[in-house]
Design a protein around this motif. Structure first.
Motif, short mmCIF file in Angstrom:
data_model
loop_
_atom_site.label_atom_id
_atom_site.label_comp_id
_atom_site.label_asym_id
_atom_site.label_seq_id
_atom_site.Cartn_x
_atom_site.Cartn_y
_atom_site.Cartn_z
N SER B 229 -6.18 -77.89 -70.80
CA SER B 229 -5.51 -76.77 -71.45
C SER B 229 -6.14 -75.44 -71.01
O SER B 229 -7.36 -75.26 -71.08
N SER B 230 -5.29 -74.52 -70.54
CA SER B 230 -5.80 -73.20 -70.12
C SER B 230 -6.42 -72.46 -71.30
O SER B 230 -7.37 -71.69 -71.13
N THR B 231 -5.90 -72.70 -72.48
CA THR B 231 -6.43 -72.03 -73.68
C THR B 231 -7.86 -72.50 -73.94
O THR B 231 -8.74 -71.69 -74.22
N ASP B 232 -8.08 -73.83 -73.83
CA ASP B 232 -9.44 -74.35 -74.03
C ASP B 232 -10.39 -73.81 -72.97
O ASP B 232 -11.51 -73.40 -73.26
N PHE B 233 -9.89 -73.79 -71.72
CA PHE B 233 -10.73 -73.32 -70.62
C PHE B 233 -11.10 -71.86 -70.83
O PHE B 233 -12.25 -71.46 -70.64
N ALA B 234 -10.11 -71.07 -71.26
CA ALA B 234 -10.36 -69.64 -71.50
C ALA B 234 -11.43 -69.45 -72.57
O ALA B 234 -12.30 -68.58 -72.45
N THR B 235 -11.39 -70.27 -73.61
CA THR B 235 -12.37 -70.16 -74.69
C THR B 235 -13.78 -70.43 -74.17
O THR B 235 -14.74 -69.71 -74.48
N ILE B 236 -13.89 -71.47 -73.33
CA ILE B 236 -15.22 -71.83 -72.79
C ILE B 236 -15.72 -70.73 -71.84
O ILE B 236 -16.89 -70.36 -71.88
N VAL B 237 -14.82 -70.22 -71.01
CA VAL B 237 -15.20 -69.15 -70.07
C VAL B 237 -15.73 -67.95 -70.86
O VAL B 237 -16.79 -67.39 -70.54
N ALA B 238 -15.00 -67.58 -71.92
CA ALA B 238 -15.41 -66.40 -72.70
C ALA B 238 -16.73 -66.64 -73.42
O ALA B 238 -17.58 -65.73 -73.49
N SER B 239 -16.94 -67.84 -73.94
CA SER B 239 -18.19 -68.09 -74.67
C SER B 239 -19.38 -68.08 -73.72
O SER B 239 -20.43 -67.50 -74.03
N GLY B 240 -19.21 -68.69 -72.54
CA GLY B 240 -20.29 -68.67 -71.55
C GLY B 240 -20.59 -67.25 -71.10
O GLY B 240 -21.75 -66.86 -70.95
N PHE B 241 -19.52 -66.46 -70.95
CA PHE B 241 -19.71 -65.08 -70.48
C PHE B 241 -20.42 -64.25 -71.55
O PHE B 241 -21.29 -63.43 -71.24
N ALA B 242 -20.06 -64.50 -72.83
CA ALA B 242 -20.70 -63.74 -73.92
C ALA B 242 -22.20 -64.02 -73.95
O ALA B 242 -23.01 -63.09 -74.07
N ALA B 243 -22.56 -65.29 -73.81
CA ALA B 243 -23.99 -65.65 -73.83
C ALA B 243 -24.70 -65.04 -72.62
O ALA B 243 -25.78 -64.46 -72.75
N ALA B 244 -24.07 -65.14 -71.44
CA ALA B 244 -24.69 -64.63 -70.21
C ALA B 244 -24.83 -63.10 -70.26
O ALA B 244 -25.83 -62.54 -69.82
N ARG B 245 -23.81 -62.43 -70.83
CA ARG B 245 -23.86 -60.96 -70.90
C ARG B 245 -25.00 -60.50 -71.81
O ARG B 245 -25.72 -59.56 -71.52
N ARG B 246 -25.15 -61.22 -72.94
CA ARG B 246 -26.23 -60.85 -73.85
C ARG B 246 -27.60 -61.10 -73.19
O ARG B 246 -28.52 -60.31 -73.30
N LEU B 247 -27.67 -62.22 -72.49
CA LEU B 247 -28.89 -62.57 -71.75
C LEU B 247 -29.21 -61.48 -70.72
O LEU B 247 -30.35 -61.00 -70.63
#
Lengths: 166, 316
Positions: B229-247
């Motif tokens: 599901s593109s929706t699931d993939f989008a959620t994972i991409v955004a969560s990984g990006f949020a953690a990486a951006r904060r890092l």
């Protein structure tokens, strides 16, 4: 309910192992000219570190490293890949690389333009091989008194994550 | 661009391929060979795509080939076709000397065209050679790894172009006639956003290009149908990006950072769009990942211009 990163069973490392790991990480820093290297278990607990002091609470940093890695693994799984390593540019020529180190740990390396991601990856893979050798050694056990108990960190790290994401 | 600057081939490739989306395929091929001939100061440059023995495009900047008598021109065409076939068969860089009767061919090229070096580069995509670029040079040139990789990157673009044909038509349903000016403007913006994604997909020969907002809500997708599901993939991409951006923020980054996940065969690059959306590109092994990053960042900058539409857009 699926098992989340924070719910994984804590990995137990013995003091003697941690000492050996620290030596391996120190050698890695010398060779690769990286700034910092952290060995983090897959639940986000710091196992060993070498190099510069972390710019924020180490619990926060390691929790975010584990979070980034968990997301990249979920992506890899969806795309049918074995695993992904992650490269995070941190500005001013500094980068952070996150790689899997064996089945239970992650390696997070910060480095500047003085080094290169290819060089870091090459030395990191060597470190990972050495660490896997340490885990696999039959004498890699210790007395119960040597155990570094990590359960008490869980509360603290969960609190740190709440602080970061609100 | 100075000929001595071998590493500058990336800039040349970028300039050429960035134009690929604005012109018809045939004209793009002509611009490609002319650009390469000018960059390398070549007597002639030819590109072959597929199994055709005739070159898909040819540059002859000084009219040297055109000035040959018909018999010699036919001989030159035969040599060019032989080189193209040899390269396409085994995917290895060839020179005129590698051909059967190599010395005689080299002498012919030197005598009739004042060509002292001939290089035929394979165009490889997904491990297979599907064509070649041949440069006929009046003197030696210090080819670097960057030249080979740059020419390979052109291969990716050509492969995508030759296999997709009209790649830039905005796909989807037929446009509905809209009565309101506001709606028409909105639709036009959505079409432009779709076109940017189509162009990026075309240039990079990526598997998938995904646009999502920074909270993980799916906005638009181009590329292969996926099993997930593109929706699931989008959620994972955004969560990984949020953690990486904060890092990254803890280490001194001030926003606008990209995130790269690399595997054995695939990579995922995530680039922020106007600090509120994310552009995610999933690509296979590519000869020039630096070009992919540059194309993606350029696309993100163009998408940022349409940000207000992005916040509400839902295009499939």
């Amino acid at each position: 309910m699926k098992q989340g990163v924070r719910e994984e069973k804590p990995t137990v490392f013995f003091a003697r192992e941690v000492h050996q790991i620290t030596l391996v990480l120190g050698k890695f820093l010398q060779k690769s000219r990286a700034e910092t290297v952290l060995l983090v278990d897959s639940a986000g607990h710091l196992v060993a570190r070498q190099g510069h002091t972390s710019p924020a609470s180490e619990d926060t940093i390691t929790a975010l490293v584990a979070g980034t890695y968990a997301a990249s693994q979920a992506m890899a799984q969806m795309l049918g890949a074995r695993e992904f390593s992650s490269l995070v540019p941190c500005g001013e020529g500094r980068n952070l690389m996150i790689l899997r180190a064996g089945d239970h740990a992650l390696l997070a390396v910060t480095f500047t333009d003085e080094s290169s991601d290819t060089l870091i990856r090459t030395y990191a893979l060597d470190v990972i091989r050495r660490l896997e050798g340490l885990y696999a050694r039959p004498d890699a056990t210790g007395s119960p008194g040597e155990k570094i108990e990590r359960k008490e960190f869980d509360k603290g790290i969960d609190g740190a994550l709440d602080g970061v994401f609100g | 661009m100075g000929r001595g600057e071998a590493g500058d081939v990336y800039r040349l490739v970028f300039e050429l391929t960035a134009r690929a989306t604005d012109v018809p395929y045939e004209r793009f091929l002509d611009e490609l060979v002319e650009g390469l001939a000018a960059h390398y100061h070549a007597r002639a440059c030819r590109v072959h795509v597929g199994k055709e023995s005739r070159a898909a495009a040819a540059a002859d900047p000084e009219g040297t080939v055109k000035g040959l008598d018909p018999a010699n021109r036919a001989r030159f065409d035969t040599i060019d076709a032989m080189l193209a076939e040899a390269v396409r068969n085994d995917g290895v860089l060839r020179t005129a000397l590698d051909l059967e009767g190599g010395e005689e061919i080299v002498n012919f090229l030197a005598r009739e065209l004042e060509i002292s070096e001939t290089f035929a580069f394979p165009l490889i995509t997904r491990g297979k050679a599907f064509g070649s670029i041949t440069l006929y040079l009046p003197d030696g040139y210090p080819f670097e790894e960057a030249d080979v990789r740059g020419l390979q990157a052109i291969g990716n673009v050509l492969y995508a172009a030759s296999n997709r044909g009209d790649a830039f038509g905005v796909t989807g349903t037929r446009p509905v006639a809209l009565s309101s000016d506001k709606l028409r403007a909105y639709q036009a913006t959505l079409d432009r956003v779709g076109k940017v994604l189509d162009e990026l997909l075309f240039l990079t020969d990526a598997k998938t290009v995904l646009l999502l907002d920074s909270h993980g809500d799916f906005i638009a997708k181009r590329g292969e149908e996926s099993m997930f599901s593109s929706t699931d993939f989008a959620t994972i991409v955004a969560s990984g990006f949020a953690a990486a951006r904060r890092l990254a923020g803890f280490y001194g980054a001030e926003g606008g950072q990209s995130l790269l996940h690399e595997g054995d065969n695939e990579a995922v690059l995530v680039v922020p769009v106007a600090a509120r959306a994310l552009l995610c590109i999933v690509y296979r092994d590519h000869a020039a990942p630096a070009l992919i990053a540059r194309w993606t960042e350029t696309a993100a900058t163009r998408l940022a211009e349409h940000y207000h539409a992005l916040t509400e857009a839902r295009i499939l």
